[in-house]
Motif scaffolding. Structure first.
Motif, mmCIF file in Angstrom:
data_model
loop_
_atom_site.group_PDB
_atom_site.id
_atom_site.type_symbol
_atom_site.label_atom_id
_atom_site.label_comp_id
_atom_site.label_asym_id
_atom_site.label_seq_id
_atom_site.Cartn_x
_atom_site.Cartn_y
_atom_site.Cartn_z
ATOM 1 N N UNK A 154 15.112 -4.196 5.991
ATOM 2 C CA UNK A 154 14.628 -3.160 5.084
ATOM 3 C C UNK A 154 13.114 -3.198 4.953
ATOM 4 N N UNK A 155 12.562 -2.131 4.357
ATOM 5 C CA UNK A 155 11.154 -2.080 3.993
ATOM 6 C C UNK A 155 11.012 -2.638 2.586
ATOM 7 N N UNK A 156 10.231 -3.707 2.436
ATOM 8 C CA UNK A 156 10.034 -4.330 1.132
ATOM 9 C C UNK A 156 8.691 -3.883 0.571
ATOM 10 N N UNK A 157 8.724 -3.210 -0.567
ATOM 11 C CA UNK A 157 7.520 -2.698 -1.215
ATOM 12 C C UNK A 157 7.358 -3.401 -2.553
ATOM 13 N N UNK A 158 6.227 -4.114 -2.725
ATOM 14 C CA UNK A 158 5.947 -4.785 -3.994
ATOM 15 C C UNK A 158 5.200 -3.820 -4.898
ATOM 16 N N UNK A 159 5.706 -3.559 -6.093
ATOM 17 C CA UNK A 159 5.047 -2.614 -6.997
ATOM 18 C C UNK A 159 3.670 -3.120 -7.428
ATOM 19 N N UNK A 160 2.763 -2.218 -7.633
ATOM 20 C CA UNK A 160 1.430 -2.582 -8.084
ATOM 21 C C UNK A 160 1.518 -3.252 -9.451
ATOM 22 N N UNK A 161 0.778 -4.333 -9.622
ATOM 23 C CA UNK A 161 0.779 -5.063 -10.883
ATOM 24 C C UNK A 161 1.890 -6.078 -11.011
ATOM 25 N N UNK A 162 2.729 -6.222 -9.992
ATOM 26 C CA UNK A 162 3.869 -7.136 -10.049
ATOM 27 C C UNK A 162 3.752 -8.183 -8.939
ATOM 28 N N UNK A 163 4.142 -9.416 -9.253
ATOM 29 C CA UNK A 163 4.260 -10.481 -8.259
ATOM 30 C C UNK A 163 5.741 -10.774 -8.078
ATOM 31 N N UNK A 164 6.244 -10.559 -6.848
ATOM 32 C CA UNK A 164 7.673 -10.638 -6.576
ATOM 33 C C UNK A 164 7.950 -11.840 -5.679
ATOM 34 N N UNK A 165 8.817 -12.740 -6.138
ATOM 35 C CA UNK A 165 9.283 -13.867 -5.344
ATOM 36 C C UNK A 165 10.658 -13.508 -4.795
ATOM 37 N N UNK A 166 10.769 -13.409 -3.449
ATOM 38 C CA UNK A 166 12.003 -12.940 -2.818
ATOM 39 C C UNK A 166 12.630 -14.077 -2.020
ATOM 40 N N UNK A 167 13.903 -14.302 -2.282
ATOM 41 C CA UNK A 167 14.651 -15.345 -1.587
ATOM 42 C C UNK A 167 15.616 -14.702 -0.590
ATOM 43 N N UNK A 168 15.627 -15.217 0.642
ATOM 44 C CA UNK A 168 16.578 -14.784 1.681
ATOM 45 C C UNK A 168 16.454 -13.296 2.010
ATOM 46 N N UNK A 169 15.230 -12.852 2.197
ATOM 47 C CA UNK A 169 15.000 -11.445 2.525
ATOM 48 C C UNK A 169 15.326 -11.172 3.985
ATOM 49 N N UNK A 170 15.461 -9.900 4.300
ATOM 50 C CA UNK A 170 15.604 -9.431 5.671
ATOM 51 C C UNK A 170 14.679 -8.228 5.802
ATOM 52 N N UNK A 171 13.406 -8.503 6.178
ATOM 53 C CA UNK A 171 12.367 -7.485 6.103
ATOM 54 C C UNK A 171 12.076 -6.870 7.460
ATOM 55 N N UNK A 172 11.922 -5.546 7.455
ATOM 56 C CA UNK A 172 11.439 -4.820 8.621
ATOM 57 C C UNK A 172 9.944 -4.562 8.495
ATOM 58 N N UNK A 173 9.525 -4.276 7.280
ATOM 59 C CA UNK A 173 8.113 -4.084 6.988
ATOM 60 C C UNK A 173 7.852 -4.531 5.565
ATOM 61 N N UNK A 174 6.578 -4.769 5.272
ATOM 62 C CA UNK A 174 6.171 -5.244 3.947
ATOM 63 C C UNK A 174 4.981 -4.412 3.499
ATOM 64 N N UNK A 175 5.060 -3.875 2.294
ATOM 65 C CA UNK A 175 3.940 -3.129 1.722
ATOM 66 C C UNK A 175 3.549 -3.809 0.420
ATOM 67 N N UNK A 176 2.476 -4.591 0.424
ATOM 68 C CA UNK A 176 2.098 -5.334 -0.784
ATOM 69 C C UNK A 176 1.184 -4.532 -1.703
ATOM 70 N N UNK A 177 1.745 -3.507 -2.368
ATOM 71 C CA UNK A 177 0.962 -2.831 -3.406
ATOM 72 C C UNK A 177 0.670 -3.808 -4.538
ATOM 73 N N UNK A 178 1.627 -4.681 -4.809
ATOM 74 C CA UNK A 178 1.427 -5.847 -5.649
ATOM 75 C C UNK A 178 1.457 -7.070 -4.748
ATOM 76 N N UNK A 179 1.815 -8.215 -5.330
ATOM 77 C CA UNK A 179 1.929 -9.442 -4.540
ATOM 78 C C UNK A 179 3.396 -9.735 -4.277
ATOM 79 N N UNK A 180 3.703 -10.162 -3.038
ATOM 80 C CA UNK A 180 5.083 -10.459 -2.695
ATOM 81 C C UNK A 180 5.135 -11.768 -1.919
ATOM 82 N N UNK A 181 6.104 -12.603 -2.293
ATOM 83 C CA UNK A 181 6.254 -13.922 -1.696
ATOM 84 C C UNK A 181 7.654 -14.030 -1.114
ATOM 85 N N UNK A 182 7.734 -14.457 0.148
ATOM 86 C CA UNK A 182 9.027 -14.603 0.813
ATOM 87 C C UNK A 182 9.364 -16.081 0.963
ATOM 88 N N UNK A 183 10.536 -16.417 0.397
ATOM 89 C CA UNK A 183 11.020 -17.791 0.457
ATOM 90 C C UNK A 183 12.325 -17.765 1.258
#
Length: 694
Positions: A154-183
């Motif tokens: 999937x396309x993972x989009x981090x909302x602006x102003x938010x820091x997202x910690x994601x566990x066990x993702x399956x990413x096709x693309x990443x759009x860091x409008x906010x901050x996103x962390x993949x664990x």
């Protein structure tokens, strides 16, 4: 000298796949020979590459053209905008657990690898963006998402102003409008696109084989924690290393732009020059560096008490791994493209001290990122003269080989392939705004092809030959060097010092200053103007000859000058059979009592000949209140008797152990072996009538 830590892999390396929509620079093929550009193919091809041998002895693979920098497309994509919202993302549904977490819980997860302890809300048959919107409770600015399952990448989009910690993702693309962390990633695709965004994308303890492809203009990717592994990396403008990130494993191509070290590695391990490691695993592709980095300088000391300063940098280790999890470090062989620098020469000079490659013993990298062996290949040592203890760099340059000077006045800067010496000095001078005075030490295997010159941005260059000095006998043993052409531009100076040159011809051109200082030139030398500070020549043909005080010029076969402005404290010795053809001699400006002395060698079979065709303007000198006209002393020297007595100067002048000394002891001065004629007539010198009248 350096302490290299064994660590896991961390480094972003670039890789191009058939899915890539914009071109990027590829790493150079990790093998000897000419360079190629590789594209990473299908997943099946990638698997095959993972199990292939890194290199085989004698394998010929092409390299980058080291004279041309690779072209790089811009970091924008026609499909990418400055910001991507959830509505523009690929709508892939799945199940998620979500919850807000505190900043403390977030930091604890990244620093201590502890999963946040929090009550999670389960949402099913929805998208990632909708799952974020469904979180209940107070918005802390931090949230934790555990992906339970996804229908597809999937396309993972981090909302602006938010820091997202994601566990066990399956990413096709990443759009860091906010901050996103993949664990952790589950079955990620071959390529993960990082799109334009205002935030950051962090990979925490991530082990995957996907290629990270940055398509934004200012992408920010963070590697955090240990055991990060990626398939490759391209187009990512900024890479940050944080927390205990010490290394990165890369299984394909890679390129690096800005690299920021925000870890405590240097603080915790101040004696490790390599503060970070990039491990190239089961790949032949060399990483490409586009920009420099500066992580500070450390003070180091080895077990022998030797101390030095050096910048902290990155260690690159090529490795193999098999299905059993067995790892092996592969020392890069000489002649192999190990690194590629897409930057100016000035920046390359800086990077050579910051990028270390694990390679065969005795080898290092050149300015093109190729591995070479200074002890076996054509090499020179480069040193810089610097202002020190009240002496200027110029004064120390002149003193070198003549007089004492402070220890810190001549500093080693690098060893370089002979073909890159001029290029290195020019780059070093521009980068450091250095003194402009340099020393180049030739090695036993040094051979200079083409024309030797003073680098364009340098003021003066002193070239010193290889000398296997025997301290026990105080004997020089010069190793012949090969030089055939020298050009000294106007306003510059080149000095050949303590060197034995062997060539058919040696031609000096240019209007700059040429100096022979304890130089032995077994060649037919041609020059417009040349200065003598002790020299041996096979033959010398020049328009103007100058000399210092107290020097000796030994001629094996032929000497011809149109004019000589010489200090009267000079000895010119023609070996048996030599022909000395003098033009005008001018010593009028000197006031000392010394008188020029000419020795013509004779061995019973051959005798040196002297012809004076120009005016003798020898001047005058004063002694005990009287003024005397200076004359020219000409003597014959019996080399046969002198050789029997062991007089050093009587030996073959091109013997590696030859010495100029003619007054070593009181009883072997060559004065004692001059011919004394009683009631005999002999023609010692032929003088042109015009010279007598002059």
């Amino acid at each position: 000298m350096k302490k290299k830590q064994v660590a896991l892999l961390l480094a972003a390396l670039m890789c191009i796949t058939p899915m890539a929509e914009s071109a990027a620079v590829m790493g150079a093929e990790f093998s000897s020979g000419e360079e190629t550009v590789e594209m990473q193919g299908t997943e099946e091809e990638a698997e095959a590459e993972d199990t292939a041998e890194i290199w085989t002895s004698g394998e010929e693979v092409s390299d980058f053209d080291t004279d041309e920098a690779p072209e790089v497309d811009g970091f924008t994509s026609e499909e990418s905008e400055s910001s991507t919202d959830a509505a523009g993302a690929k709508q892939v549904k799945g199940s998620f657990e979500v919850a807000y977490i505190t900043e403390e819980q977030y930091n604890n997860a990244l620093q201590n690898e502890e999963r946040p302890e929090v009550d999670m809300k389960t949402v099913e048959d929805t998208t990632f963006s909708n799952a974020l919107n469904s979180i209940e409770g107070e918005n802390t600015g931090y949230c934790f998402v555990s992906v339970q399952d996804l229908e597809d990448a999937a396309d993972f989009v981090a909302p602006e102003g938010m820091t997202v910690l994601v566990e066990n993702a399956r990413a096709r693309s990443i759009t860091p409008n906010g901050n996103i962390v993949f664990w952790g990633m589950i079955d990620p695709p071959e390529t993960i696109e990082i799109k334009e965004g205002k935030g950051t994308t962090t990979f925490f303890c991530q082990d995957m084989r996907s290629v990270l492809k940055g398509t934004g203009s200012d992408d920010k990717v963070i590697f955090c924690g240990q055991n990060n592994a990626i398939g490759g990396i391209s187009g990512v403008e900024n890479i940050y290393l944080r927390n205990n990130s010490h290394d990165l494993q890369v299984f394909g191509s890679s390129e690096f732009f800005n690299i920021y070290n925000e870890t405590d590695n240097i603080k915790n391990n101040p004696q490790d020059e390599n503060a970070f490691f990039i491990h190239i695993v089961n790949s032949k592709t060399a990483p490409v560096f586009h920009k420099t980095f500066d992580w500070g300088t450390g003070e180091f000391e080895n077990e022998n008490g030797e101390k030095w300063s050096s910048p902290y940098g990155i260690g690159i280790i090529y490795k193999t791994s098999d299905e059993k999890g067995e790892w092996e470090d592969i020392p890069v062989p000489a002649g192999t493209q190990a690194v590629k620098y897409d930057m100016s020469d000035e920046d390359i000079v800086e990077m050579l001290s910051r990028i270390w490659v694990y390679s065969e013993d005795g080898t290092t990298q050149d300015m093109n990122g190729k591995i070479w062996n200074p002890d076996k290949d054509n090499a020179v040592d480069l040193q810089e003269f610097r202002d020190c203890e009240g002496m200027s760099a110029k004064e120390i340059f002149e003193a070198h080989g003549r007089a004492e000077f402070p220890d810190g006045g001549c500093v080693w800067i690098n060893v370089a392939p002979t073909a890159q010496a001029e290029r290195y000095i020019n780059a070093y001078q521009k980068k450091n705004n250095a003194s402009g005075y340099y020393l180049m030490n030739m090695k036993a295997n040094t051979k200079i092809s083409g024309t030797l010159t003073v680098p364009s941005v340098a003021k003066a260059l002193k070239i010193e030959g290889q000398n296997n000095y025997d301290e026990s006998t105080d004997t020089d043993n010069f190793v012949p060097a090969s030089i055939s052409s020298v050009n000294v531009p106007a306003g510059k100076k080149l000095s050949l010092s303590r060197i034995l040159v062997k060539a058919n011809t040696l031609t000096f051109t240019g209007s700059g200053e040429v100096e022979l200082m304890n130089a032995r030139l077994n060649a037919n030398v041609t020059a417009d103007k040349i200065k003598i500070a002790d020299a041996v020549v096979k033959s010398l043909n020049c328009k103007e000859l100058t000399s210092e005080e107290g020097v000796c010029l030994v001629v094996s076969e032929y000497l011809n000058f149109e004019k000589a402005v010489i200090n009267p404290e000079i000895t010119i010795y023609g070996q048996p059979g030599a022909y000395l053809k003098f033009g005008e001699i001018d010593s009028a400006e000197y006031s000392q009592t010394a008188i020029p002395q000419i020795y013509l060698g004779t061995n019973g079979k051959q005798t040196a000949q002297l012809y004076i065709g120009g005016a003798l303007k020898l001047g005058t000198y004063e002694t005990e209140g009287e003024t005397y006209s200076r004359n020219l002393i000409v003597r014959q020297f019996d080399t046969k008797e002198a050789q029997a007595a062991g007089v050093p100067v009587s030996k073959d002048c091109f013997d590696p152990t030859y010495r100029y000394a003619w007054d070593e002891t009181e009883d072997n001065d060559w004065f004692y072996f001059t011919k004394i004629y009683k009631n005999e007539e002999i023609n010692l010198v032929t003088v042109n009538a015009s010279a007598v009248s002059g």
